[in-house]
Design an enzyme around this catalytic site. Structure first.
Site, PDB file in Angstrom:
ATOM      1  N   LEU D  84      30.260  51.567  32.658  1.00  0.00           N
ATOM      2  CA  LEU D  84      31.687  51.403  32.944  1.00  0.00           C
ATOM      3  C   LEU D  84      32.086  49.926  32.956  1.00  0.00           C
ATOM      4  O   LEU D  84      31.234  49.045  33.120  1.00  0.00           O
ATOM      5  CB  LEU D  84      31.995  52.057  34.288  1.00  0.00           C
ATOM      6  CG  LEU D  84      31.640  53.565  34.315  1.00  0.00           C
ATOM      7  CD1 LEU D  84      31.460  54.060  35.736  1.00  0.00           C
ATOM      8  CD2 LEU D  84      32.714  54.360  33.588  1.00  0.00           C
ATOM      9  N   PRO D  85      33.389  49.631  32.797  1.00  0.00           N
ATOM     10  CA  PRO D  85      33.808  48.226  32.611  1.00  0.00           C
ATOM     11  C   PRO D  85      33.637  47.329  33.837  1.00  0.00           C
ATOM     12  O   PRO D  85      33.290  46.162  33.689  1.00  0.00           O
ATOM     13  CB  PRO D  85      35.299  48.325  32.255  1.00  0.00           C
ATOM     14  CG  PRO D  85      35.528  49.750  31.849  1.00  0.00           C
ATOM     15  CD  PRO D  85      34.509  50.564  32.577  1.00  0.00           C
ATOM     16  N   LYS D 190      21.054  40.073  35.996  1.00  0.00           N
ATOM     17  CA  LYS D 190      21.996  40.050  34.869  1.00  0.00           C
ATOM     18  C   LYS D 190      22.987  38.895  35.029  1.00  0.00           C
ATOM     19  O   LYS D 190      23.233  38.126  34.093  1.00  0.00           O
ATOM     20  CB  LYS D 190      22.754  41.383  34.805  1.00  0.00           C
ATOM     21  CG  LYS D 190      23.910  41.438  33.804  1.00  0.00           C
ATOM     22  CD  LYS D 190      23.453  41.449  32.361  1.00  0.00           C
ATOM     23  CE  LYS D 190      24.600  41.278  31.369  1.00  0.00           C
ATOM     24  NZ  LYS D 190      25.434  42.466  31.228  1.00  0.00           N
ATOM     25  N   LYS D 265      34.397  37.402  32.622  1.00  0.00           N
ATOM     26  CA  LYS D 265      34.133  38.428  33.642  1.00  0.00           C
ATOM     27  C   LYS D 265      32.760  38.207  34.296  1.00  0.00           C
ATOM     28  O   LYS D 265      32.642  38.208  35.517  1.00  0.00           O
ATOM     29  CB  LYS D 265      34.162  39.821  32.999  1.00  0.00           C
ATOM     30  CG  LYS D 265      33.860  40.951  33.966  1.00  0.00           C
ATOM     31  CD  LYS D 265      33.280  42.188  33.265  1.00  0.00           C
ATOM     32  CE  LYS D 265      32.435  43.007  34.237  1.00  0.00           C
ATOM     33  NZ  LYS D 265      31.601  44.017  33.574  1.00  0.00           N
TER      34      LYS D 265
END
EC number: 1.1.1.31
Lengths: 319, 319, 319, 319
Positions: D84-85, D190, D265
């Site tokens: 998901l975003p 990450k 992001k």
């Protein structure tokens, strides 16, 4: 009949004239030309030099004598004022071929009102000493408006005694003559002042933009700043948001005022000073980078408040 | 005999008392306790809640009634003022278990004077609407001194009509009540003001340090700033260099005043706001990082002007 | 019996010796002394100069002849190698009183392996031309280890032909001799390389610190970087987190290696270069400031990976 | 006859099929669709959900069963993968109305391969526990190319035992399955990886631009970086200067690759993480700001290496 104020001015002028000093002036650009004219108005005999014939001719019309080189100026002058773009020009005009030091008379008072790095100011002043002359750094604030009106602020570096000798001449060109300390401190003060100014402009621009983008009325927001702890010269008298202050450069397309390229130069002096003494300058460096961006983008001649436009328009159509 | 000013105050108090409104107050910390006491002084009946029993007991001594939860406050109050540390507390006190919205009476006026992000302010205000109540964001400036003296500035977000309803209550706690615009703009104005303030403090600190390290007298340098384009609240009234202003936190070891940790929080709100709408905040982010460094270093409780000390002492012995 | 590799080396040495050239070497510090010794080992006759008598005597023991000044070196040498701390020293050794240019023989090959700004490199090279000599900028990477082992990388600026003339001498001191382009580009390449390196070290330090503070095992995190898009020399071979790489400076208290002060100097050259051509250098400037902080704090002699320690320990007890 | 490797693969597939597990997949965007197809290819029965009917139909053609909501997926699946975003979507898909937790079967293995903040990952995982299910954070690197080829790297946070349960499923979609530590550390790894990557890209861009503007050949400069201490993934495999690497996004107009908006992001997650634990992130914040500028300027969909273009063209005509 004379008002008391005029009488006073008359006496002051009489005092200057009675000394019959010849003042040399080198560097007749946007600032220097006005300064030189004000010296003439106050009764001084001027001998001038500039790279541009046109600039010299304008002064000739006002009564100045023209010289062929800084050295020629130095031969005739008891006091020399210089107003030059950067350190390299100061070095060349004083120390170069046909420069001031080639023929300067012992006892000459040398007043450099250029904005340059303090190290160069100290270096040239120490060479001046070897020629039995006295050099003070006297950078200004107040812009071309202040230069024309004779209301410049002079930040002066030199001994107390030399400051007192220089003051009457500087008062012909400005109204606020501040003694900062030893040789070089005039430049230090100027650079530190503009360091605060350059950062402050970005601070106000970021905050105005953040507020406006979230629905605040810009005049209301500026009003809050000006009555609270965000109050500053930039917000009160030079607000970067168009329309907040009718007479600011922002309200006339960022024209006039103090160019981004000049602010980049002055912050560059701050950055170099800090580097040379190993002091960090975190925001000063970031501010210097942001104005460098503006210049690279093509906005070097616009007023430095154009940083608001850069932020506000997201770089899309800010030209 | 009463002076005209006292007569006026008397009438004002009479007017308030005649309405016989009960004011709830939640959050009795360093700021909130003073605000609540000022509401009592102006004649209001108060019912209060705080996580700390001690804080509540202090208000009880001044005449306030104590409640067991925000919900208990809401049952009894016509107007509720909240003063809480951060967004999470506001959400919890309004929307949580035993929160205000569990038992709030329709028509209650809700005045949140916490400093939180505008998005949360708007979100909680829209929930308030569903409960037929009206919520305004009313963050303050002026510190604990202003809270005690009743001279706070309130930056208010809400409709014109709601602002007028809120004003008499806010005037009991402050002297400068500014209507900023729609709900949320009070927070926007507060955050933007402190964004300028936080950056400005670093600017003045870097410039004072750069000047002092190059031999300038700090008072002289500040004097130049204050009469020139570097003039700002920080330099004039809150100078970070010890000794320049006798009454500033810098002159008493950076104690009192506005803590670095609080400035970090406020700049964090600016950073988050800018991030949420995709606007850059170049110096704002760097300033936030620098205060974050100070807090990490252990200076979070010191006045935020301690940034000068950090730069000046080269981190070697600044504690 | 000789292995083919040894035979080859022998022939190479024979070729050098047969030319009977005298090599001058000026600057016998940590790097230069090793480079000079390697030139002797490869069969060259050396005449050397250094400000320190001790440094010269060490070379004398290895067979070098001692001179009293750069000018004395120049009188005797066909090729001169210089290895100096900064631009000012290069200017002085080449152009100053008793400098190389005072007595240099036409046709002399001048190889400056100092790291200086490209503008100075070009300026001195153009003066060299007036003396009918050829100067190339040949800064190195590889540290004192590489200098001793003769495995330095040389980044060379000059014409193709001059590069070919210089190569045999540089091969005596290094194993990777790269022609970068015209005069000055050796310095450009060196500065750009270290710009990436200096930023990269901070990037890895910030990321390692952020991960470790959130519970990651440092070796595991570094392992992920090294097999993914975060892979870089800094992370793989020089990780700033103690214990990740046993042989890195971080694992021995940030001793040895490449000092923060030297990294500050090299980033300072990048900053100055960018400034002189009006190019922004956003992260480069911020990185320069961070190393400046480390030096100001007293960590100038520690390896530049000490930035991790600075972040990790929150400045509290990092000495 | 089968090679031993093929036999092994056959057995693996047989093992998967023999267990007859149903795998749910939620989020069939650019990445998720490829991941889901690879699970089908390896013999799993899939039941899928996505906000877009079209996306679901594409998977239906490949043999997947379609569900009407995450809750419907949860009723049928033994293992659920989500892609998901952002954090808000993860919260909603797991905890919202018609979300997974509304009907999830005890013992279900939940694998979230979205990139979100570690705090949300830990929060949702702890809710999962209350439903007697196990949730691991498994963000990926490798891009859409890796997703299609089934060569993604998975960074997994969870217990050793849970990691072992998850591994066979992740191996259907990727080739490098790394256990990072407890729940949340997959996200930490990450975010830290991309923090280095994002900064590194700017470092290489600034250095390439500085070199090229001073006359260096870009391929030569990159070659020096790649054999020296500036070597990094960005310089070697993804060089931002057009023409240096034929297959890089830079050489095809900065199309394809990893968009600036996505990098913004990811750096935003790093910035938030650091903020939440009070750690400074000096270059990380500046890098986040620079990508924010690029997005604001309109380059959000271009590959993040477009930062070179931004610097190189001085913002004048970079679209």
């Amino acid at each position: 009949m004379l008002s008391s104020k005029n009488t006073l001015l008359l006496f002051k002028n009489v005092r200057y004239m009675s000394t019959s000093k010849t003042v040399g002036f080198i560097g007749l650009g946007n600032m220097g030309a006005h300064q030189a004219i004000n010296l003439i108005k106050k009764g001084h005999n001027l001998v001038v030099f500039d790279m541009s014939k046109d600039n010299m001719n304008k002064l000739k019309e006002k009564g100045a004598k023209i010289a062929n080189s800084p050295s020629e100026v130095a031969k005739q002058a008891d006091v020399i004022v210089t107003m030059l773009p950067a350190s390299a020009h100061v070095k060349s005009v004083y120390c170069g071929e046909n420069g001031i030091f080639q023929s300067v008379k012992p006892g000459t008072l040398l007043l450099d009102s250029s904005t340059i790095d303090p190290a160069t100011a100290r270096e040239v002043a120490s060479i001046a000493k070897k020629h039995q002359t006295t050099m003070l750094d006297c950078p200004v604030s107040g812009g071309t408006g202040g230069a024309e009106a004779g209301t410049l602020t002079f930040m002066v570096g030199g001994s107390e005694q030399d400051f007192n000798s220089a003051k009457p001449y500087l008062e012909c060109m400005g109204k606020n003559i501040v003694h900062c300390g030893d040789v070089g401190t005039g430049q230090v003060a100027k650079v530190c002042n503009n360091l605060v100014l350059g950062i402050s402009m970005i601070a106000v621009s970021e905050a105005m933009n953040l507020g406006v983008k979230q629905g605040m009325d810009p005049k209301k927001l500026a009003g809050i700043f000006n009555t609270s702890s965000a109050r500053c010269w930039t917000s009160e008298l030079y607000n970067p948001c168009p329309g907040v202050i009718e007479t600011s450069p922002a309200s006339r397309g960022y024209t006039g005022g103090f160019g981004s390229a000049l602010m980049t130069k002055d912050l560059g002096l701050a950055v170099d000073s800090a580097k040379s003494i190993g002091e960090p300058l975190l925001l000063g460096n970031s501010a210097h980078q942001l104005y460098t961006l503006l210049v690279a983008k093509g906005d070097g001649q616009k007023d430095f408040s154009v940083v608001y436009d850069f932020l506000n328009k997201n770089f899309k159509n800010s030209n």
